[in-house]
Motif scaffolding. Structure first.
Motif, PDB file in Angstrom:
ATOM      1  N   SER A  40       0.866  -1.174   0.000  1.00 58.61           N
ATOM      2  CA  SER A  40       0.000   0.000   0.000  1.00 58.61           C
ATOM      3  C   SER A  40       0.901   1.221   0.000  1.00 58.61           C
ATOM      4  N   ALA A  41       0.699   2.114  -0.965  1.00 59.58           N
ATOM      5  CA  ALA A  41       1.583   3.259  -1.121  1.00 59.58           C
ATOM      6  C   ALA A  41       0.780   4.534  -1.356  1.00 59.58           C
ATOM      7  N   VAL A  42       1.412   5.660  -1.057  1.00 60.49           N
ATOM      8  CA  VAL A  42       0.832   6.980  -1.281  1.00 60.49           C
ATOM      9  C   VAL A  42       1.901   7.850  -1.922  1.00 60.49           C
ATOM     10  N   LEU A  43       1.524   8.633  -2.952  1.00 60.61           N
ATOM     11  CA  LEU A  43       2.424   9.593  -3.574  1.00 60.61           C
ATOM     12  C   LEU A  43       1.956  10.989  -3.217  1.00 60.61           C
ATOM     13  N   LEU A  44       2.857  11.796  -2.676  1.00 63.81           N
ATOM     14  CA  LEU A  44       2.534  13.165  -2.282  1.00 63.81           C
ATOM     15  C   LEU A  44       3.500  14.134  -2.953  1.00 63.81           C
ATOM     16  N   PRO A  45       2.994  15.123  -3.695  1.00 66.37           N
ATOM     17  CA  PRO A  45       3.895  16.138  -4.243  1.00 66.37           C
ATOM     18  C   PRO A  45       4.644  16.831  -3.108  1.00 66.37           C
ATOM     19  N   ASP A  46       5.932  17.007  -3.268  1.00 66.64           N
ATOM     20  CA  ASP A  46       6.745  17.657  -2.250  1.00 66.64           C
ATOM     21  C   ASP A  46       6.486  19.161  -2.315  1.00 66.64           C
ATOM     22  N   PRO A  47       5.996  19.768  -1.235  1.00 65.03           N
ATOM     23  CA  PRO A  47       5.651  21.187  -1.271  1.00 65.03           C
ATOM     24  C   PRO A  47       6.862  22.118  -1.253  1.00 65.03           C
ATOM     25  N   LEU A  48       8.028  21.597  -0.912  1.00 64.71           N
ATOM     26  CA  LEU A  48       9.226  22.431  -0.871  1.00 64.71           C
ATOM     27  C   LEU A  48       9.768  22.656  -2.277  1.00 64.71           C
ATOM     28  N   ARG A  49      10.325  23.823  -2.514  1.00 61.61           N
ATOM     29  CA  ARG A  49      10.960  24.103  -3.804  1.00 61.61           C
ATOM     30  C   ARG A  49      12.421  23.671  -3.718  1.00 61.61           C
ATOM     31  N   TRP A  50      12.825  22.787  -4.608  1.00 59.37           N
ATOM     32  CA  TRP A  50      14.200  22.316  -4.676  1.00 59.37           C
ATOM     33  C   TRP A  50      14.925  23.132  -5.750  1.00 59.37           C
ATOM     34  N   PRO A  51      16.252  23.247  -5.658  1.00 64.17           N
ATOM     35  CA  PRO A  51      16.979  24.035  -6.663  1.00 64.17           C
ATOM     36  C   PRO A  51      16.795  23.524  -8.098  1.00 64.17           C
ATOM     37  N   ASP A  52      16.573  22.229  -8.285  1.00 61.18           N
ATOM     38  CA  ASP A  52      16.430  21.698  -9.636  1.00 61.18           C
ATOM     39  C   ASP A  52      14.980  21.591 -10.098  1.00 61.18           C
TER      40      ASP A  52
END
Length: 152
Positions: free
Chosen positions: A15-27
């Motif tokens: 059982s898995a969940v995908l969550l967009p990462d809310p932090l802005r990464w340099p790339d």
């Protein structure tokens, strides 16, 4: 016998969940991929996602993908080790969207490749809330192509 069957079932469950990462990464980025006759036709995005193991056993995430009309999302996993139930690992996400075929910004079904505790590669379907990414891609589609002057 029943205890062994239950243990085998638990080792094969995923059982898995995908969550967009809310932090802005340099790339992280969103920009034109294809321009035709001074119009942006297709855009691309690079970002990050958190892959959560919702249990019941440790798993290894291998990647994920989602395809629907006008949109293609795919991702790779940053961490290669096993993820305990309730734990997460980070992944890199890439997307291409055709500006004319803008899919709805609601949840998108995605297939996650997960190696379960019994060593079998499984492909459960999950949903990804991709609204933030959709907004970024739509903003790129709506602006003038690079090098094209506009009076909007």
């Amino acid at each position: 016998w029943r205890a062994q069957r239950q243990q085998d079932a638990d080792r094969s469950a995923v059982s898995a969940v995908l969550l967009p990462d809310p932090l802005r990464w340099p790339d992280d980025s969103a920009g034109p991929l294809q321009v035709v006759d001074s119009s942006i036709v297709q855009v691309e995005l690079s970002g990050h996602v958190d892959l959560v193991n919702a249990g019941p056993a440790p798993v290894r995430f291998a990647g994920f993908r989602a395809d629907r009309a006008g949109l293609r999302l795919w991702g790779t996993v940053v961490g290669a080790g096993p993820v305990a139930p309730g734990g997460f690992t980070e992944g890199a996400v890439h997307a291409t969207m055709v500006c004319a075929d803008r899919p709805p910004s609601g949840p998108v079904p995605a297939t996650v490749e997960v190696e379960s505790a019994d060593g079998v590669l499984r492909r459960p379907t999950v949903t990804v809330e991709w609204r933030a990414w959709a907004d970024q891609l739509t903003a790129v589609c709506d602006r003038p192509a690079p090098g094209v002057w506009s009076r909007r």
